[in-house]
Design an enzyme around this catalytic site. Structure first.
Site, PDB file in Angstrom:
ATOM      1  N   LYS A  50       0.837  -1.203   0.000  1.00  0.00           N
ATOM      2  CA  LYS A  50       0.000   0.000   0.000  1.00  0.00           C
ATOM      3  C   LYS A  50       0.868   1.247   0.000  1.00  0.00           C
ATOM      4  O   LYS A  50       2.049   1.238   0.398  1.00  0.00           O
ATOM      5  CB  LYS A  50      -0.952   0.015   1.194  1.00  0.00           C
ATOM      6  N   PRO A 135       9.292  -5.355   0.665  1.00  0.00           N
ATOM      7  CA  PRO A 135      10.356  -5.155   1.654  1.00  0.00           C
ATOM      8  C   PRO A 135       9.795  -5.020   3.073  1.00  0.00           C
ATOM      9  O   PRO A 135       8.716  -4.462   3.281  1.00  0.00           O
ATOM     10  CB  PRO A 135      11.023  -3.847   1.193  1.00  0.00           C
ATOM     11  N   GLY A 143       3.575  -6.620   6.203  1.00  0.00           N
ATOM     12  CA  GLY A 143       3.073  -7.479   7.277  1.00  0.00           C
ATOM     13  C   GLY A 143       1.570  -7.352   7.447  1.00  0.00           C
ATOM     14  O   GLY A 143       0.868  -8.351   7.649  1.00  0.00           O
ATOM     15  N   ASP A 177      -3.362  -0.711   9.401  1.00  0.00           N
ATOM     16  CA  ASP A 177      -3.537  -0.824   7.953  1.00  0.00           C
ATOM     17  C   ASP A 177      -4.357  -2.044   7.546  1.00  0.00           C
ATOM     18  O   ASP A 177      -4.792  -2.148   6.393  1.00  0.00           O
ATOM     19  CB  ASP A 177      -2.171  -0.934   7.250  1.00  0.00           C
TER      20      ASP A 177
END
Length: 337
Positions: A50, A135, A143, A177
């Site tokens: 995102k 990354p 995550g 998120d």
């Protein structure tokens, strides 16, 4: 299938979702959901990175959480999860990670899987195979996206027993998120802790360049640096958003910045230099990704993006060429292999 009328609790959720049965032992207890829908034994799902189009930190709650205002969009860049039924428990196998992801039991995808299994009565376990491409600790939500994908995948293995609103409640408990990344929206404005969402039509898909420096930034550290700079933050003015402001990358670039940039650049001057170099390649939009450490830019054309990559080079940072998304992400799909 048990009908909604047969549920002894007759709670409002049961009547709204008659294909599912609330197996709660009491109204005050934790709901467990079951379903008679035929379910696959193995599914595959993409977990997209995102972008925060802008990000404002409003205040710190007494609990330590921070209230934010932000707008999210997705990238084509994605991890991939393959989730299979197992007799019991949750296992995790990871490929492609270049950084330590920590103990498996603390992994967000594992925690998400446990949350869905608990909500549906732990009738089975799951084995998660995770291919990492996003990354780690770069502000791209890797995550969180893995957690969102795990919620959707494990629920699919259970016949989508957990209703969508309940699934999003589980998402909000996992991270700021996760609710957006589990929502299926390609873009949304978010506020509160990130759990309050308003979908909007995403800007057109555009070429993007993500610059990933050798250092990483932990989100708790970034919030701590912001707290140290602003121990008593002043009241913030309103943000006026309309459809036009969010319709194109040029207008999005004028909405505002990322409040993490000042504290994070203060701690990592090399990140400020990277940001300035990327801004010098004439993108339509450029920002620190979340709390860092990656910096992303969006361009008019693939040629402009590729020219920017040539100018920057990869001696001091890794570069990822990708696209922003203008379509919703695909959900879990049955997988034979």
């Amino acid at each position: 299938m048990t009908s909604a009328g047969s549920c002894p609790l007759r709670c409002s959720v049961c009547t709204r979702y008659p294909a599912r049965t609330c197996a709660s032992v009491s109204c005050a207890g934790r709901k467990r959901w079951t379903s008679s829908v035929a379910a696959p034994d193995r599914v595959r799902v993409a977990a997209h990175a995102k972008l925060n189009l802008f990000l404002r930190i409003l205040a710190r709650e007494q609990s330590g959480y921070h209230q934010i205002e932000t707008a999210f969009a997705l990238l084509d860049l994605a991890d991939e999860l393959t989730v299979s039924r197992a007799p019991a428990g949750v296992t995790l196998a990871v490929q492609g990670a270049t950084a330590d992801l920590g103990p498996p039991e603390e992994n967000l995808a594992v925690r998400a899987a446990h949350a869905v299994l608990e909500a549906s009565g732990r009738r089975f376990g799951v084995a998660i195979e995770l291919v990492k491409r996003i990354p780690v600790r770069a502000g791209l939500g890797g995550g969180s996206s893995d957690a969102a994908a795990a919620l959707l995948a494990v629920n699919a293995l259970g016949g989508d027993a957990v209703p969508r609103p309940e699934l999003l409640h589980l998402a909000t408990r996992l991270g700021a998120d996760v609710a957006f990344l589990a929502s299926g929206a390609p873009a949304a404005v978010a506020w509160g802790r990130g759990e309050r969402l308003f979908r909007f039509a995403p800007p057109p898909a555009a070429p993007a360049l993500v610059a990933v420096p050798p250092m990483d930034v932990a989100t708790p550290d970034a919030y701590g640096w912001w707290d140290a700079l602003y121990p008593e933050p002043a009241a913030r003015g309103p943000v006026v958003l309309d459809a036009e402001a969010l319709a194109g990358w040029g207008s999005i670039g004028r909405l505002g910045g990322n409040d993490f940039e000042i504290p994070v650049f203060g701690k990592h001057p090399a990140l400020r230099t990277l940001y300035e170099r990327l801004a010098g390649t004439k993108p339509l939009w450029v920002r620190l990704c979340g709390s860092g450490s990656a910096v992303a830019a969006v361009y008019r054309s693939e040629r402009d993006r590729d020219d920017a990559a040539m100018m920057l080079g990869e001696k001091q940072q890794r570069l990822i060429r990708t696209m922003t998304r203008a379509t919703p992400p695909a959900g879990p799909k049955p997988s034979d292999s």
